[in-house]
Design a protein around this motif. Structure first.
Motif, PDB file in Angstrom:
ATOM      1  N   LEU A 132      40.531  57.625  29.837  1.00 30.61           N
ATOM      2  CA  LEU A 132      39.387  56.744  29.641  1.00 30.61           C
ATOM      3  C   LEU A 132      38.315  57.428  28.805  1.00 30.61           C
ATOM      4  O   LEU A 132      37.701  56.811  27.937  1.00 30.61           O
ATOM      5  CB  LEU A 132      38.821  56.317  30.990  1.00 30.61           C
ATOM      6  N   GLU A 156      36.903  56.038  25.279  1.00 31.41           N
ATOM      7  CA  GLU A 156      35.489  55.781  25.008  1.00 31.41           C
ATOM      8  C   GLU A 156      35.051  56.463  23.714  1.00 31.41           C
ATOM      9  O   GLU A 156      34.291  55.894  22.924  1.00 31.41           O
ATOM     10  CB  GLU A 156      34.644  56.270  26.180  1.00 31.41           C
ATOM     11  N   ASN A 187      40.595  49.044  25.998  1.00 31.60           N
ATOM     12  CA  ASN A 187      41.919  48.842  26.581  1.00 31.60           C
ATOM     13  C   ASN A 187      43.013  49.413  25.695  1.00 31.60           C
ATOM     14  O   ASN A 187      43.974  50.022  26.183  1.00 31.60           O
ATOM     15  CB  ASN A 187      42.159  47.349  26.825  1.00 31.60           C
ATOM     16  N   TYR A 227      42.823  53.345  25.925  1.00 33.28           N
ATOM     17  CA  TYR A 227      43.310  53.906  27.186  1.00 33.28           C
ATOM     18  C   TYR A 227      44.829  53.885  27.244  1.00 33.28           C
ATOM     19  O   TYR A 227      45.470  54.856  27.672  1.00 33.28           O
ATOM     20  CB  TYR A 227      42.729  53.134  28.369  1.00 33.28           C
ATOM     21  N   LEU A 249      43.017  54.967  37.350  1.00 39.03           N
ATOM     22  CA  LEU A 249      41.907  54.015  37.428  1.00 39.03           C
ATOM     23  C   LEU A 249      42.009  53.196  38.710  1.00 39.03           C
ATOM     24  O   LEU A 249      43.101  52.797  39.117  1.00 39.03           O
ATOM     25  CB  LEU A 249      41.931  53.068  36.229  1.00 39.03           C
ATOM     26  N   ASP A 254      33.423  47.482  29.893  1.00 42.06           N
ATOM     27  CA  ASP A 254      33.881  48.828  30.196  1.00 42.06           C
ATOM     28  C   ASP A 254      35.076  48.841  31.149  1.00 42.06           C
ATOM     29  O   ASP A 254      35.526  49.894  31.569  1.00 42.06           O
ATOM     30  CB  ASP A 254      32.741  49.648  30.819  1.00 42.06           C
ATOM     31  N   ILE A 287      38.981  48.277  32.333  1.00 37.89           N
ATOM     32  CA  ILE A 287      40.334  48.251  31.810  1.00 37.89           C
ATOM     33  C   ILE A 287      41.106  47.157  32.540  1.00 37.89           C
ATOM     34  O   ILE A 287      41.064  47.054  33.762  1.00 37.89           O
ATOM     35  CB  ILE A 287      41.034  49.611  32.026  1.00 37.89           C
TER      36      ILE A 287
END
Length: 317
Positions: free
Chosen positions: A41, A45, A32, A35, A104, A124, A126
């Motif tokens: 994203l 990651e 979070n 991002y 998203l 995974d 958000i």
């Protein structure tokens, strides 16, 4: 995404390292954070993986000496993001066309659309709140890296300025000023924007209907006279290379799209926590639209993301 085999591997790893579950429990927080800071994203990651790699590069004794692994991981992830933001200008200059943050879907829609309906690991996901609306993420892009990190860590994640200072490499007082400057930027950008989700849903629904029926007058009426539309294809999908400004120009552009692609399916979906639209063709997501709606129920900004690299959470694309 977590499969049964991955769960088994994780359980075996936890038996070898009893502290692993605590470390993995920080994944969602780190994702979070990444991002919000990077607007991507995929990049978030990568930041999480790098933070974990640095954790396990230490000896067991070094790891056990750290009082708060979560705080340590957040500091490391924050510094990695700060470094990436420092080089972002050069990366943006090399990007083909306009760069828009990665959109998203709603968590439920993400789960349904990902990997043929397989569940998404909660770590995974958000958290979709005001700080990840497209309007917020776009404003973040206008900030300096230090402003962005100071604001997100303090105002969104509630870290005290003393801890923010360790990450940014400035004094707590300087970080306080950075966050204050960021708040002013956000206030200016959001002046006149409607916080009413129901109102935005109504406007987006009417925009969709006018677009589908090719009603030029209705489209123009729903757009602010000074509205701006931005499209991100990343060189991988057709997109207008520069922002389109003005209600009439935007309306004519969207009608041209409708006339040349009459078989596209236009769906109402949640985009970064707010009502938006998605274009599907042959069961594949081709474009995701995010909107900013003003208090007078007119659209001031449209962000269209067509780069398939940014549409992975939306299922097949």
């Amino acid at each position: 995404m977590t499969t049964p085999s991955e769960q088994a591997r994780r359980q075996a790893a936890e038996q070898r390292d009893p502290g692993l579950s605590t470390i993995l429990g920080e994944r969602r927080q780190l994702l979070n954070l990444g991002y919000r800071l990077l607007g991507s994203l995929a990049d978030a990651e990568d930041v999480v993986q790098e933070a974990y790699a640095r954790w396990y590069a230490m000896s067991r004794a070094e790891r056990e000496a750290i009082e708060s692994p979560g705080a340590w991981l957040t500091r490391v992830a924050g510094r990695i993001c700060l470094n990436l933001l420092g080089s972002a200008r050069a990366r943006r200059e090399a990007y083909v066309g306009q760069w828009v943050p990665e959109p998203l879907p709603d968590p439920a829609e993400w789960i349904a659309g990902a990997a043929g309906g397989a569940g998404v690991d909660p770590a995974d996901r958000i958290t979709l709140d005001e700080s990840v609306t497209m309007a917020f993420l776009v404003v973040f892009e206008s900030m300096t890296p230090a402003e962005r990190v100071a604001f997100v860590l303090h105002d969104v994640f509630r870290y005290p300025f003393a801890e923010v200072a360790e990450i940014v490499g400035r004094s707590p007082a300087a970080c306080r000023q950075l966050a204050s400057s960021a708040r002013r930027r956000i206030a200016r950008a959001r002046a006149g924007a409607s916080p009413d989700t129901a109102r935005q849903a109504s406007v987006v629904r009417r925009f969709r209907a006018a677009w589908q029926t090719q009603d030029i007058e209705a489209l123009i009426g729903l757009l602010d006279p000074d509205a701006t539309a931005v499209s991100d294809g990343g060189g991988r999908a057709l997109a207008h290379p520069l922002p389109v400004e003005g209600a009439e120009r935007i309306a004519h552009l969207y009608l041209t799209i409708a006339r040349f692609a009459p078989r596209l399916t236009l769906l109402e979906r949640t985009v970064n926590g707010l009502p938006g639209l998605v274009i599907e063709s042959g069961g594949r997501v081709e474009t995701v639209f995010a909107f900013q709606v003003a208090d007078d129920a007119r659209i001031t900004h449209i962000w269209a993301v067509r780069n398939p690299d940014k549409l992975r959470p939306w299922g097949p694309c």
